[in-house]
Design a protein around this motif. Structure first.
Motif, mmCIF file in Angstrom:
data_model
loop_
_atom_site.group_PDB
_atom_site.id
_atom_site.type_symbol
_atom_site.label_atom_id
_atom_site.label_comp_id
_atom_site.label_asym_id
_atom_site.label_seq_id
_atom_site.Cartn_x
_atom_site.Cartn_y
_atom_site.Cartn_z
ATOM 1 N N TYR A 24 0.836 -1.193 0.000
ATOM 2 C CA TYR A 24 0.000 0.000 0.000
ATOM 3 C C TYR A 24 0.879 1.255 0.000
ATOM 4 C CZ TYR A 24 -4.228 -2.680 0.991
ATOM 5 O OH TYR A 24 -5.286 -3.550 0.907
ATOM 6 N N ILE A 25 0.803 2.008 -1.087
ATOM 7 C CA ILE A 25 1.582 3.236 -1.215
ATOM 8 C C ILE A 25 0.621 4.384 -1.520
ATOM 9 C CG2 ILE A 25 3.429 4.422 -2.459
ATOM 10 C CD1 ILE A 25 4.554 1.676 -3.172
ATOM 11 N N PHE A 26 0.578 5.357 -0.614
ATOM 12 C CA PHE A 26 -0.385 6.440 -0.726
ATOM 13 C C PHE A 26 0.294 7.755 -1.103
ATOM 14 C CE2 PHE A 26 -2.257 3.393 2.215
ATOM 15 C CZ PHE A 26 -3.520 3.223 1.665
ATOM 16 N N SER A 27 -0.429 8.560 -1.843
ATOM 17 C CA SER A 27 0.060 9.873 -2.262
ATOM 18 C C SER A 27 -1.002 10.919 -1.944
ATOM 19 C CB SER A 27 0.362 9.859 -3.759
ATOM 20 O OG SER A 27 0.706 11.147 -4.205
ATOM 21 N N LEU A 28 -0.590 12.006 -1.287
ATOM 22 C CA LEU A 28 -1.515 13.065 -0.921
ATOM 23 C C LEU A 28 -1.379 14.221 -1.912
ATOM 24 C CD1 LEU A 28 -3.571 13.993 1.229
ATOM 25 C CD2 LEU A 28 -1.665 14.968 2.518
ATOM 26 N N LEU A 44 -6.375 11.800 -1.624
ATOM 27 C CA LEU A 44 -5.404 10.772 -1.292
ATOM 28 C C LEU A 44 -5.565 9.611 -2.269
ATOM 29 C CD1 LEU A 44 -3.270 10.342 1.059
ATOM 30 C CD2 LEU A 44 -4.839 8.594 1.854
ATOM 31 N N PHE A 45 -4.469 9.214 -2.899
ATOM 32 C CA PHE A 45 -4.494 8.136 -3.893
ATOM 33 C C PHE A 45 -3.700 6.937 -3.389
ATOM 34 C CE2 PHE A 45 -5.034 12.036 -6.347
ATOM 35 C CZ PHE A 45 -6.144 11.719 -7.118
ATOM 36 N N GLU A 46 -4.206 5.752 -3.679
ATOM 37 C CA GLU A 46 -3.441 4.526 -3.451
ATOM 38 C C GLU A 46 -2.818 4.167 -4.789
ATOM 39 O OE1 GLU A 46 -1.427 1.561 -2.608
ATOM 40 O OE2 GLU A 46 -3.018 0.989 -4.016
ATOM 41 N N LYS A 47 -1.490 4.249 -4.890
ATOM 42 C CA LYS A 47 -0.800 4.170 -6.183
ATOM 43 C C LYS A 47 -0.951 2.820 -6.864
ATOM 44 C CE LYS A 47 2.605 7.822 -5.589
ATOM 45 N NZ LYS A 47 4.045 8.191 -5.666
ATOM 46 N N ASN A 48 -1.098 1.761 -6.084
ATOM 47 C CA ASN A 48 -1.219 0.425 -6.676
ATOM 48 C C ASN A 48 -2.670 0.003 -6.890
ATOM 49 O OD1 ASN A 48 1.575 0.048 -6.759
ATOM 50 N ND2 ASN A 48 1.603 -0.603 -4.616
ATOM 51 N N LYS A 49 -3.569 0.977 -6.699
ATOM 52 C CA LYS A 49 -4.998 0.763 -6.910
ATOM 53 C C LYS A 49 -5.571 -0.341 -6.035
ATOM 54 C CE LYS A 49 -4.912 2.502 -11.655
ATOM 55 N NZ LYS A 49 -5.262 2.246 -13.075
ATOM 56 N N LYS A 50 -5.018 -0.460 -4.840
ATOM 57 C CA LYS A 50 -5.539 -1.429 -3.879
ATOM 58 C C LYS A 50 -6.674 -0.796 -3.087
ATOM 59 C CE LYS A 50 -1.321 -4.144 -3.323
ATOM 60 N NZ LYS A 50 -1.961 -5.392 -3.758
ATOM 61 N N ASN A 69 -12.160 9.489 -1.059
ATOM 62 C CA ASN A 69 -10.718 9.775 -0.969
ATOM 63 C C ASN A 69 -10.394 11.266 -1.088
ATOM 64 O OD1 ASN A 69 -11.321 10.042 -3.732
ATOM 65 N ND2 ASN A 69 -9.197 9.577 -4.285
ATOM 66 N N SER A 70 -11.393 12.141 -0.908
ATOM 67 C CA SER A 70 -11.124 13.569 -1.051
ATOM 68 C C SER A 70 -11.883 14.379 -0.001
ATOM 69 C CB SER A 70 -11.514 14.049 -2.453
ATOM 70 O OG SER A 70 -12.908 13.973 -2.644
ATOM 71 N N ALA A 87 -4.030 12.860 6.515
ATOM 72 C CA ALA A 87 -5.006 11.862 6.076
ATOM 73 C C ALA A 87 -4.638 10.524 6.711
ATOM 74 C CB ALA A 87 -5.028 11.741 4.562
ATOM 75 N N VAL A 88 -5.590 9.908 7.389
ATOM 76 C CA VAL A 88 -5.384 8.600 8.011
ATOM 77 C C VAL A 88 -6.193 7.569 7.233
ATOM 78 C CG1 VAL A 88 -5.605 7.210 10.101
ATOM 79 C CG2 VAL A 88 -4.977 9.636 10.268
ATOM 80 N N VAL A 89 -5.492 6.547 6.703
ATOM 81 C CA VAL A 89 -6.121 5.526 5.870
ATOM 82 C C VAL A 89 -6.264 4.232 6.667
ATOM 83 C CG1 VAL A 89 -6.077 4.386 3.635
ATOM 84 C CG2 VAL A 89 -4.831 6.536 3.965
ATOM 85 N N PHE A 90 -7.434 3.594 6.556
ATOM 86 C CA PHE A 90 -7.701 2.321 7.218
ATOM 87 C C PHE A 90 -7.768 1.229 6.156
ATOM 88 C CE2 PHE A 90 -9.182 5.656 9.915
ATOM 89 C CZ PHE A 90 -8.998 5.226 11.208
ATOM 90 N N PHE A 91 -6.972 0.160 6.342
ATOM 91 C CA PHE A 91 -6.946 -0.932 5.374
ATOM 92 C C PHE A 91 -6.403 -2.193 6.044
ATOM 93 C CE2 PHE A 91 -2.914 1.168 5.355
ATOM 94 C CZ PHE A 91 -1.957 0.173 5.230
#
Length: 346
Positions: A24-28, A44-50, A69-70, A87-91
């Motif tokens: 999981y790689i995120f970009s703000l 916020l984008f998840e670069k690997n589309k997960k 995501n916005s 931004a806090v992401v839950f996964f």
């Protein structure tokens, strides 16, 4: 060179291993140029589309509404200055945090003011002026430097010192203001202020400030004490407890305005000396936007006609306002004159 190459290889390999273990790689995504009153969108984008469960956005530590995501941010509410975006992401039962910031600039250039001298009054050349206030027909002044810091009640027309006390020599006195027959006086680096009885100049209590660290200028409006700390931040303090509540940031259309020193509220706007610039900054107390700049460099030239300003820090500092008669007074550190002036918009 071989050691350096080995370090690069090891670092690259370690990064690859981490990437493999953490897919999981995120970009703000945050807009680069923001001005006051813009409504912006951060994503916020998840670069690997997960897939992820949810994202919570925060501005300056406070959660804001979001849509997947916005999130939209109204800069009119924030005011100018730098503001933290998180931004806090839950996964997969985990969380990851991405940090960034926006820098909000004023949406117009400040109005430039010159001045006209209305009256000139005597001022003690030994006074290293830090705080100045007009109250019920008298000037109240605090001076600085260790061993020289004093609180004074002064006759406006003659410059006569009517009442005076000295601060403990270990402290460097700074700005002051008067609230409910009490004088509140800051110190520079001691993270401490003092409250005195207006009539007797007897010490009532001490208080601490730790968020803003240094004490520079002090004034008030109907709601709070207003304090500068030498940066571009303007702090609001509780009038009774002197507790720091929050702050705004002073900005023009292209930069932060720092070195803000002595303060005075005039007709709802904050007037601040910019240290060593012989300039006043007029600041909106809701947004922090620098709405005006007052060029008072000519007053230093006026002073030099009758007085040698031998030290580099003998600069403009001290603003007082007679609300009843709509009179504005300014002076400087160790200046022999106090000027009543009228501002003229250019």
């Amino acid at each position: 060179m071989k050691i350096k190459a080995l370090i690069i290889v090891l670092f690259t390999s370690l990064s690859a291993i981490i990437s493999c273990n953490d897919p999981y790689i995120f970009s703000l995504e945050i807009p680069k140029k923001v001005v006051l009153n813009d409504v912006i969108t951060v994503k916020l984008f998840e670069k690997n589309k997960k897939k992820f469960e949810k994202i919570i956005f925060y501005v300056n530590g406070k959660e804001i509404a979001s849509n997947n995501n916005s999130a939209k941010i109204d800069t009119k509410i924030l005011g100018v200055g730098k503001h933290a975006i998180n931004a806090v992401v839950f996964f997969d039962g985990k969380t990851k945090k991405k940090n960034g910031f926006i820098e909000v600039f004023a949406n117009k250039k400040p109005t430039i003011y010159s001045y006209k001298i209305i009256n000139t009054y005597p001022h003690d050349t030994s006074s290293y002026t830090q705080g100045l206030e007009y109250y019920k027909g008298f000037l109240y002044e605090t001076t600085g430097r260790r061993g020289e810091s004093r609180l004074r009640k002064v006759a406006l027309k003659t410059g006569e010192v009517i009442q005076e006390i000295a601060l403990d020599k270990k402290y460097f006195g700074e700005g002051m203001t008067i609230v409910n027959d009490k004088i509140i006086w800051l110190t520079w680096e001691a993270e401490k202020g003092f409250v005195y009885d207006l009539n007797t100049f007897k010490l009532i209590k001490e208080f601490r400030y730790k968020k803003s660290k240094e004490g520079w200028g002090l004034t008030q409006n109907e709601n709070a004490l207003i304090k500068s700390d030498g940066t571009n931040k303007i702090w609001f303090l509780d009038k009774e407890t002197q507790e720091e509540l929050n702050y705004i940031q002073a900005y023009t259309y292209d930069r932060a305005v720092d070195n803000l020193n002595e303060l005075e509220v005039i007709n709802g706007k904050l007037y601040a000396n910019k240290y060593q610039k012989n300039t006043l900054v007029i600041i909106d107390l809701k947004t922090g936007m620098a709405e005006g700049l007052v060029d008072l460099r000519g007053l230093e030239k006026e002073m030099r006609k009758t007085q040698d300003l031998v030290e580099q820090d003998e600069v403009l500092n001290g603003i007082a306002f007679d609300k009843e008669n709509n009179r504005m007074f300014v002076t400087g550190k160790k200046w022999g004159k106090l000027f009543e002036i009228e501002l003229i918009a250019q």
